[in-house]
Design an enzyme around this catalytic site. Sequence first.
Site, mmCIF file in Angstrom:
data_model
loop_
_atom_site.group_PDB
_atom_site.id
_atom_site.type_symbol
_atom_site.label_atom_id
_atom_site.label_comp_id
_atom_site.label_asym_id
_atom_site.label_seq_id
_atom_site.Cartn_x
_atom_site.Cartn_y
_atom_site.Cartn_z
ATOM 1 N N GLY A 35 -60.927 -27.378 -63.043
ATOM 2 C CA GLY A 35 -60.503 -26.232 -62.650
ATOM 3 C C GLY A 35 -59.962 -25.884 -61.440
ATOM 4 N N CYS A 36 -60.157 -24.601 -60.879
ATOM 5 C CA CYS A 36 -59.707 -24.294 -59.528
ATOM 6 C C CYS A 36 -60.501 -24.854 -58.418
ATOM 7 C CB CYS A 36 -60.140 -22.899 -59.239
ATOM 8 S SG CYS A 36 -60.061 -22.153 -57.536
#
Length: 210
Positions: A35-36
């Site tokens: 993810g991020c």
Amino acid sequence: MKAWFSALALLLTLALAVPSAVQAAELKTAVFAGGCFWCLEHDLEHLPGVVEATSGYSGGHVDQPTYQQVSGERTGHQESVEVRFDPEQIAYGTLLRSYWRNVDPLDGGGQFCDRGDSYRPVIFTGDAEQAREAERSAAAAAAELGRDRSDLKVELRERARFWPAEGYHQNYAENNELKYNFYRFSCGRDRRLDAVWGDRSRSAAPWSIP
């Protein structure tokens, strides 16, 4: 006499340089997508034994990708973090454990509020030993969650070239604390981690790898 002193100075210079060279050669590299990359970098970089964590892109087919290209899903890359670590202080298996507990392994369509291929979770393995450890860690994570191995959506694949992200993405959590904390909270990352892992979320507690 002058030549003797010159030779002695050269030997001393080489002797002082050797420990640094040996130390640098002992560092190893791991690459994870979860993810991020702001969040994953922040989650991993403070582990004892981690020398450096760099946000970037891996797994795609375009050289020198930009954030706009990757987030636009045009390059095949995932937002990733390259971790350089001292294996005498932290084992690759310990890094893997921290990685699993900082992602939602049941979500292959992205992570938390970030959706799309560029945000899906991947463990990029650098050699056969890392591949074996990654597979064992996946089995251990499945057992800890009471799931079948096939339920986990984290891809294990051979490492591709890692491209560092633009400078403003590096150390984002430290350099933009208010924005980072707001993003992380509003994205629901920690709430979901707690829901998936419970008290073990982001815990250093070990597990038994089959």
